[in-house]
Design a protein around this motif. Structure first.
Motif, PDB file in Angstrom:
ATOM      1  N   UNK A  29       0.876  -1.174   0.000  1.00  0.00           N
ATOM      2  CA  UNK A  29       0.000   0.000   0.000  1.00  0.00           C
ATOM      3  C   UNK A  29       0.911   1.221   0.000  1.00  0.00           C
ATOM      4  N   UNK A  30       0.642   2.126  -0.942  1.00  0.00           N
ATOM      5  CA  UNK A  30       1.552   3.218  -1.244  1.00  0.00           C
ATOM      6  C   UNK A  30       0.771   4.528  -1.350  1.00  0.00           C
ATOM      7  N   UNK A  31       1.195   5.544  -0.615  1.00  0.00           N
ATOM      8  CA  UNK A  31       0.574   6.866  -0.710  1.00  0.00           C
ATOM      9  C   UNK A  31       1.253   7.606  -1.861  1.00  0.00           C
ATOM     10  N   UNK A  32       0.517   7.838  -2.921  1.00  0.00           N
ATOM     11  CA  UNK A  32       1.101   8.419  -4.126  1.00  0.00           C
ATOM     12  C   UNK A  32       0.868   9.923  -4.239  1.00  0.00           C
ATOM     13  N   UNK A  33       0.396  10.548  -3.189  1.00  0.00           N
ATOM     14  CA  UNK A  33       0.126  11.990  -3.206  1.00  0.00           C
ATOM     15  C   UNK A  33       1.359  12.773  -3.630  1.00  0.00           C
ATOM     16  N   UNK A  34       1.148  13.754  -4.505  1.00  0.00           N
ATOM     17  CA  UNK A  34       2.238  14.620  -4.920  1.00  0.00           C
ATOM     18  C   UNK A  34       2.957  14.180  -6.179  1.00  0.00           C
ATOM     19  N   UNK A  35       2.662  12.975  -6.664  1.00  0.00           N
ATOM     20  CA  UNK A  35       3.322  12.509  -7.889  1.00  0.00           C
ATOM     21  C   UNK A  35       2.744  13.228  -9.099  1.00  0.00           C
ATOM     22  N   UNK A  36       3.611  13.615 -10.004  1.00  0.00           N
ATOM     23  CA  UNK A  36       3.141  14.191 -11.265  1.00  0.00           C
ATOM     24  C   UNK A  36       2.682  13.056 -12.174  1.00  0.00           C
ATOM     25  N   UNK A  40       4.152   9.209 -12.159  1.00  0.00           N
ATOM     26  CA  UNK A  40       3.253   8.063 -12.013  1.00  0.00           C
ATOM     27  C   UNK A  40       3.388   7.124 -13.207  1.00  0.00           C
ATOM     28  N   UNK A  41       3.536   7.684 -14.398  1.00  0.00           N
ATOM     29  CA  UNK A  41       3.707   6.876 -15.603  1.00  0.00           C
ATOM     30  C   UNK A  41       5.027   6.109 -15.541  1.00  0.00           C
ATOM     31  N   UNK A  42       6.082   6.758 -15.078  1.00  0.00           N
ATOM     32  CA  UNK A  42       7.379   6.084 -14.940  1.00  0.00           C
ATOM     33  C   UNK A  42       7.299   4.947 -13.923  1.00  0.00           C
ATOM     34  N   UNK A  43       6.606   5.181 -12.828  1.00  0.00           N
ATOM     35  CA  UNK A  43       6.447   4.152 -11.806  1.00  0.00           C
ATOM     36  C   UNK A  43       5.666   2.962 -12.349  1.00  0.00           C
ATOM     37  N   UNK A  44       4.596   3.231 -13.077  1.00  0.00           N
ATOM     38  CA  UNK A  44       3.810   2.147 -13.675  1.00  0.00           C
ATOM     39  C   UNK A  44       4.650   1.336 -14.648  1.00  0.00           C
ATOM     40  N   UNK A  45       5.471   2.023 -15.460  1.00  0.00           N
ATOM     41  CA  UNK A  45       6.321   1.331 -16.438  1.00  0.00           C
ATOM     42  C   UNK A  45       7.342   0.439 -15.736  1.00  0.00           C
ATOM     43  N   UNK A  46       7.958   0.960 -14.687  1.00  0.00           N
ATOM     44  CA  UNK A  46       8.933   0.182 -13.920  1.00  0.00           C
ATOM     45  C   UNK A  46       8.268  -1.041 -13.288  1.00  0.00           C
ATOM     46  N   UNK A 100      10.180   1.436  -2.896  1.00  0.00           N
ATOM     47  CA  UNK A 100      11.164   2.089  -2.021  1.00  0.00           C
ATOM     48  C   UNK A 100      12.162   2.890  -2.857  1.00  0.00           C
ATOM     49  N   UNK A 101      12.663   2.290  -3.929  1.00  0.00           N
ATOM     50  CA  UNK A 101      13.600   3.002  -4.807  1.00  0.00           C
ATOM     51  C   UNK A 101      12.941   4.247  -5.399  1.00  0.00           C
ATOM     52  N   UNK A 102      11.697   4.095  -5.826  1.00  0.00           N
ATOM     53  CA  UNK A 102      10.992   5.224  -6.423  1.00  0.00           C
ATOM     54  C   UNK A 102      10.765   6.327  -5.404  1.00  0.00           C
ATOM     55  N   UNK A 103      10.384   5.968  -4.191  1.00  0.00           N
ATOM     56  CA  UNK A 103      10.118   7.000  -3.176  1.00  0.00           C
ATOM     57  C   UNK A 103      11.401   7.712  -2.758  1.00  0.00           C
ATOM     58  N   UNK A 104      12.549   7.036  -2.853  1.00  0.00           N
ATOM     59  CA  UNK A 104      13.831   7.695  -2.578  1.00  0.00           C
ATOM     60  C   UNK A 104      14.092   8.779  -3.617  1.00  0.00           C
ATOM     61  N   UNK A 105      13.804   8.451  -4.893  1.00  0.00           N
ATOM     62  CA  UNK A 105      14.034   9.410  -5.978  1.00  0.00           C
ATOM     63  C   UNK A 105      13.018  10.552  -5.938  1.00  0.00           C
ATOM     64  N   UNK A 106      11.740  10.207  -5.801  1.00  0.00           N
ATOM     65  CA  UNK A 106      10.665  11.204  -5.885  1.00  0.00           C
ATOM     66  C   UNK A 106      10.578  12.073  -4.632  1.00  0.00           C
ATOM     67  N   UNK A 107      10.874  11.504  -3.477  1.00  0.00           N
ATOM     68  CA  UNK A 107      10.798  12.215  -2.193  1.00  0.00           C
ATOM     69  C   UNK A 107       9.431  12.854  -1.939  1.00  0.00           C
ATOM     70  N   UNK A 108       8.383  12.302  -2.514  1.00  0.00           N
ATOM     71  CA  UNK A 108       7.044  12.872  -2.358  1.00  0.00           C
ATOM     72  C   UNK A 108       6.043  11.877  -1.793  1.00  0.00           C
TER      73      UNK A 108
END
Length: 171
Positions: A29-36, A40-46, A100-108
């Motif tokens: 479960x991931x809080x995606x608030x603040x993602x552009x 979000x598209x990059x995260x889905x692709x990954x 986790x990797x994505x949240x480190x990069x996005x910091x959001x």
């Protein structure tokens, strides 16, 4: 008539998500608030590249699906605000690692918790699981540690054979 149709559609959604919970090795479960939109598209692709299904779902539908799948009712504590769900079907570590990797990069955004092998886990546990090496790395390490004594023995036997061969030639 329209109400019956809506209820039928919601029941179908709950059944579909229940099946996903039952098939998944883990759900994060991931809080995606603040993602552009781009992020979000990059995260889905990954996620897609790693056989992880990333979905934004209604909390109420997820709550009902989790209950139908026999998951602890404590999941309700995670289902507040905007949530995305990463379903990992191959192994339990991959969704946590990707997020986790994505949240480190996005910091959001942040990991709220999840369900691993049917058991409810908190954010700290999911983050700890994300630190684990991949299955392939663990297998390689295991094989390396198993091969180390064998290769050491082979080197010693080879040295003994060379030494004995050298002594036999000197005589």
């Amino acid at each position: 008539m329209a109400n019956a149709k809506i209820i039928e559609m919601k029941a179908a959604n709950v059944a579909e998500i229940t099946e996903k919970f039952q098939k998944a090795a883990s759900v994060v479960v991931f809080d995606y608030r603040g993602l552009s939109v781009l992020e979000a598209t990059q995260l889905r692709a990954e996620a897609r590249k790693n056989n992880v299904e990333y979905l934004v779902l209604k909390n109420n539908i997820v709550k009902r699906a989790a209950e139908a799948a026999g998951i602890d009712s404590g999941i309700e504590a995670l289902l507040h605000g905007t949530n995305a769900f990463a379903f990992g079907y191959d192994d339990a570590v991959t969704p946590a690692k990707i997020l986790k990797e994505f949240s480190k990069k996005a910091k959001k955004c942040e990991i709220k918790g999840g369900v691993i092998e049917g058991a409810l886990t908190n954010a700290e546990d999911v983050n700890a699981i994300a630190e684990l090496p991949s299955r392939e790395v663990l297998i390689a390490r295991l094989l390396g540690s198993m091969m180390s004594p064998i290769s050491g023995l082979a080197i010693v036997l080879d040295q003994i054979a060379k030494k004995q061969g050298g002594e036999a030639a000197a005589e």
